[in-house]
Write a protein that holds these residues in place. Structure first.
Motif, mmCIF file in Angstrom:
data_model
loop_
_atom_site.group_PDB
_atom_site.id
_atom_site.type_symbol
_atom_site.label_atom_id
_atom_site.label_comp_id
_atom_site.label_asym_id
_atom_site.label_seq_id
_atom_site.Cartn_x
_atom_site.Cartn_y
_atom_site.Cartn_z
ATOM 1 N N CYS A 30 37.647 71.102 -39.226
ATOM 2 C CA CYS A 30 38.365 69.874 -38.898
ATOM 3 C C CYS A 30 39.192 70.116 -37.644
ATOM 4 C CB CYS A 30 39.268 69.475 -40.061
ATOM 5 S SG CYS A 30 40.337 68.053 -39.709
ATOM 6 N N GLN A 31 39.089 69.223 -36.686
ATOM 7 C CA GLN A 31 39.786 69.394 -35.419
ATOM 8 C C GLN A 31 41.232 68.908 -35.460
ATOM 9 O OE1 GLN A 31 38.350 71.116 -32.588
ATOM 10 N NE2 GLN A 31 37.303 71.664 -34.496
ATOM 11 N N TYR A 32 41.686 68.519 -36.662
ATOM 12 C CA TYR A 32 43.088 68.130 -36.819
ATOM 13 C C TYR A 32 43.871 69.167 -37.624
ATOM 14 C CZ TYR A 32 41.506 63.670 -34.970
ATOM 15 O OH TYR A 32 40.961 62.698 -34.167
ATOM 16 N N CYS A 33 43.328 69.598 -38.757
ATOM 17 C CA CYS A 33 44.039 70.606 -39.556
ATOM 18 C C CYS A 33 43.520 72.018 -39.302
ATOM 19 C CB CYS A 33 43.968 70.279 -41.050
ATOM 20 S SG CYS A 33 42.303 70.432 -41.780
ATOM 21 N N GLY A 34 42.365 72.126 -38.661
ATOM 22 C CA GLY A 34 41.836 73.430 -38.309
ATOM 23 C C GLY A 34 41.094 74.158 -39.414
ATOM 24 N N ARG A 35 40.984 73.562 -40.593
ATOM 25 C CA ARG A 35 40.351 74.242 -41.713
ATOM 26 C C ARG A 35 38.833 74.050 -41.691
ATOM 27 N NH1 ARG A 35 42.864 71.720 -46.831
ATOM 28 N NH2 ARG A 35 41.358 73.141 -47.806
ATOM 29 N N PRO A 36 38.062 75.103 -42.025
ATOM 30 C CA PRO A 36 36.603 74.959 -42.135
ATOM 31 C C PRO A 36 36.223 74.309 -43.457
ATOM 32 C CG PRO A 36 37.237 77.213 -42.616
ATOM 33 C CD PRO A 36 38.506 76.495 -42.227
ATOM 34 N N PHE A 37 35.138 73.555 -43.439
ATOM 35 C CA PHE A 37 34.657 72.871 -44.636
ATOM 36 C C PHE A 37 33.141 72.940 -44.680
ATOM 37 C CE2 PHE A 37 38.756 70.868 -43.896
ATOM 38 C CZ PHE A 37 39.269 70.642 -45.172
ATOM 39 N N PRO A 38 32.551 72.861 -45.904
ATOM 40 C CA PRO A 38 31.094 72.687 -45.972
ATOM 41 C C PRO A 38 30.716 71.325 -45.406
ATOM 42 C CG PRO A 38 32.080 72.767 -48.191
ATOM 43 C CD PRO A 38 33.175 72.986 -47.205
ATOM 44 N N HIS B 292 36.587 59.083 -34.508
ATOM 45 C CA HIS B 292 36.688 58.611 -33.133
ATOM 46 C C HIS B 292 38.116 58.876 -32.650
ATOM 47 C CE1 HIS B 292 33.116 56.398 -34.452
ATOM 48 N NE2 HIS B 292 32.793 56.277 -33.175
ATOM 49 N N VAL B 293 38.284 59.730 -31.645
ATOM 50 C CA VAL B 293 39.624 60.062 -31.144
ATOM 51 C C VAL B 293 40.322 58.782 -30.692
ATOM 52 C CG1 VAL B 293 40.922 61.398 -29.441
ATOM 53 C CG2 VAL B 293 38.841 62.360 -30.470
ATOM 54 N N ILE B 294 39.653 58.013 -29.853
ATOM 55 C CA ILE B 294 40.120 56.658 -29.535
ATOM 56 C C ILE B 294 39.345 55.733 -30.465
ATOM 57 C CG2 ILE B 294 40.375 54.870 -27.773
ATOM 58 C CD1 ILE B 294 41.929 57.474 -27.216
ATOM 59 N N PRO B 295 40.009 55.117 -31.449
ATOM 60 C CA PRO B 295 39.295 54.309 -32.448
ATOM 61 C C PRO B 295 38.424 53.227 -31.804
ATOM 62 C CG PRO B 295 41.580 54.621 -33.077
ATOM 63 C CD PRO B 295 41.455 55.131 -31.675
ATOM 64 N N ASP C 150 32.296 62.818 -25.994
ATOM 65 C CA ASP C 150 33.673 63.070 -25.564
ATOM 66 C C ASP C 150 34.710 62.189 -26.272
ATOM 67 O OD1 ASP C 150 33.029 60.695 -24.372
ATOM 68 O OD2 ASP C 150 33.336 61.365 -22.314
ATOM 69 N N ASN C 151 34.291 61.511 -27.344
ATOM 70 C CA ASN C 151 35.269 60.732 -28.111
ATOM 71 C C ASN C 151 35.123 60.933 -29.621
ATOM 72 O OD1 ASN C 151 37.471 58.798 -28.171
ATOM 73 N ND2 ASN C 151 36.006 57.355 -29.060
ATOM 74 N N VAL C 152 34.294 61.878 -30.030
ATOM 75 C CA VAL C 152 34.064 62.116 -31.455
ATOM 76 C C VAL C 152 34.344 63.571 -31.780
ATOM 77 C CG1 VAL C 152 32.278 62.234 -33.243
ATOM 78 C CG2 VAL C 152 32.401 60.247 -31.753
ATOM 79 N N VAL C 153 35.095 63.800 -32.851
ATOM 80 C CA VAL C 153 35.374 65.163 -33.297
ATOM 81 C C VAL C 153 35.123 65.279 -34.794
ATOM 82 C CG1 VAL C 153 37.105 65.660 -31.511
ATOM 83 C CG2 VAL C 153 37.823 64.674 -33.697
ATOM 84 N N LEU D 139 46.093 55.750 -32.362
ATOM 85 C CA LEU D 139 45.831 56.603 -31.218
ATOM 86 C C LEU D 139 46.429 57.981 -31.462
ATOM 87 C CD1 LEU D 139 46.638 54.043 -28.377
ATOM 88 C CD2 LEU D 139 44.367 54.863 -29.048
ATOM 89 N N PRO D 140 45.833 59.023 -30.893
ATOM 90 C CA PRO D 140 46.306 60.392 -31.151
ATOM 91 C C PRO D 140 47.799 60.585 -30.880
ATOM 92 C CG PRO D 140 44.213 60.438 -30.003
ATOM 93 C CD PRO D 140 44.646 59.009 -30.027
ATOM 94 N N HIS D 141 48.279 60.120 -29.749
ATOM 95 C CA HIS D 141 49.680 60.343 -29.411
ATOM 96 C C HIS D 141 50.618 59.500 -30.276
ATOM 97 C CE1 HIS D 141 48.835 62.898 -25.929
ATOM 98 N NE2 HIS D 141 47.838 62.066 -25.631
ATOM 99 N N THR D 142 50.118 58.406 -30.796
ATOM 100 C CA THR D 142 50.951 57.564 -31.649
ATOM 101 C C THR D 142 51.221 58.228 -32.984
ATOM 102 O OG1 THR D 142 50.039 55.571 -30.620
ATOM 103 C CG2 THR D 142 51.134 55.296 -32.748
ATOM 104 N N CYS D 143 50.187 58.861 -33.554
ATOM 105 C CA CYS D 143 50.324 59.469 -34.880
ATOM 106 C C CYS D 143 50.532 60.978 -34.822
ATOM 107 C CB CYS D 143 49.108 59.151 -35.736
ATOM 108 S SG CYS D 143 47.553 59.760 -35.056
ATOM 109 N N GLY D 144 50.554 61.542 -33.625
ATOM 110 C CA GLY D 144 50.765 62.981 -33.498
ATOM 111 C C GLY D 144 49.586 63.818 -33.947
ATOM 112 N N MET D 145 48.383 63.227 -33.980
ATOM 113 C CA MET D 145 47.184 63.962 -34.389
ATOM 114 C C MET D 145 46.249 64.085 -33.192
ATOM 115 S SD MET D 145 46.529 62.389 -38.226
ATOM 116 C CE MET D 145 45.211 63.560 -38.585
#
Length: 201
Positions: free
Chosen positions: A106-114, A122-125, A135-138, A152-158
């Motif tokens: 996960c590109q937000y919490c950094g934890r690996p998952f199956p 979508h980084v920009i919804p 360049d807009n999907v993680v 938005l990422p900067h709005t929610c700090g993610m």
């Protein structure tokens, strides 16, 4: 010969694996696997057919023999193509390749998952004009995806740990090398450069 295809039968050897458990690792003409993830494997039937069509070289074999009325062959465990196939420069934009680019984390919490516990975000919804592009999907876990919602990422700090980008086929291959399959036949190990320590000389 009457023109009909010959029936291939397997010869039983004590403790030898059944044919369906004998896939062949397929190498390109430069002796590198055609792909790492998924690993380039052919069924024993495909491998034997390629041998008789003279499209491949046999590098290593299983201790299992198949035979027909007119020939007998040990099942190949490693084969190499006689003609080099260039890697695709632009990999397909698929959910799995997004996961592979982001190393199944996960590109937000950094934890690996199956894979079954991962989704993409979508980084920009899309509701705010974001597009479904490299360049807009993680990669995201369900909890982080839900927490971010359509903000938005900067709005929610993610903010993604790694900015999304379009990978090359080589970059995906390199990432795939870090995730070997559950089954590796010993004859494959010389051709699969997993992240293992080398014995000191």
């Amino acid at each position: 010969m009457d023109g009909r295809p010959e029936t291939i039968q397997t010869r039983e050897w004590p403790l030898a694996p059944p044919p369906d458990h004998c896939p062949a690792l397929v190498l390109n003409a430069d002796f590198r696997p055609l792909s790492y993830f998924p690993l380039s494997l052919w069924s024993w039937q495909e491998a034997v057919k390629a041998v008789f069509l003279d499209r491949v070289n046999i590098i290593s074999e299983y201790d299992r023999t198949v035979r027909s009325p007119s020939f007998e062959i040990k099942l190949p465990s490693v084969i190499s193509l006689k003609e080099f196939i260039p890697a695709t420069r632009r990999p397909a934009f698929t959910r799995f390749n997004v996961f592979l680019r982001d190393r199944f984390a996960c590109q937000y919490c950094g934890r690996p998952f199956p894979t079954q516990e991962l989704t993409f975000d979508h980084v920009i919804p899309r509701s705010r004009g974001g597009r479904t592009t490299w360049d807009n999907v993680v990669t995201s876990c369900s909890a982080c995806n839900l927490a971010k919602g359509n903000r938005l990422p900067h709005t929610c700090g993610m903010i993604p740990l790694s900015p999304p980008f379009q990978p090359t086929a080589y970059e995906l291959q390199e990432n795939g090398r870090a995730f070997p399959p559950n089954f590796l036949h010993e004859s494959w190990r010389d051709f699969l450069y997993w992240d293992t320590e080398l014995d000191p000389m």
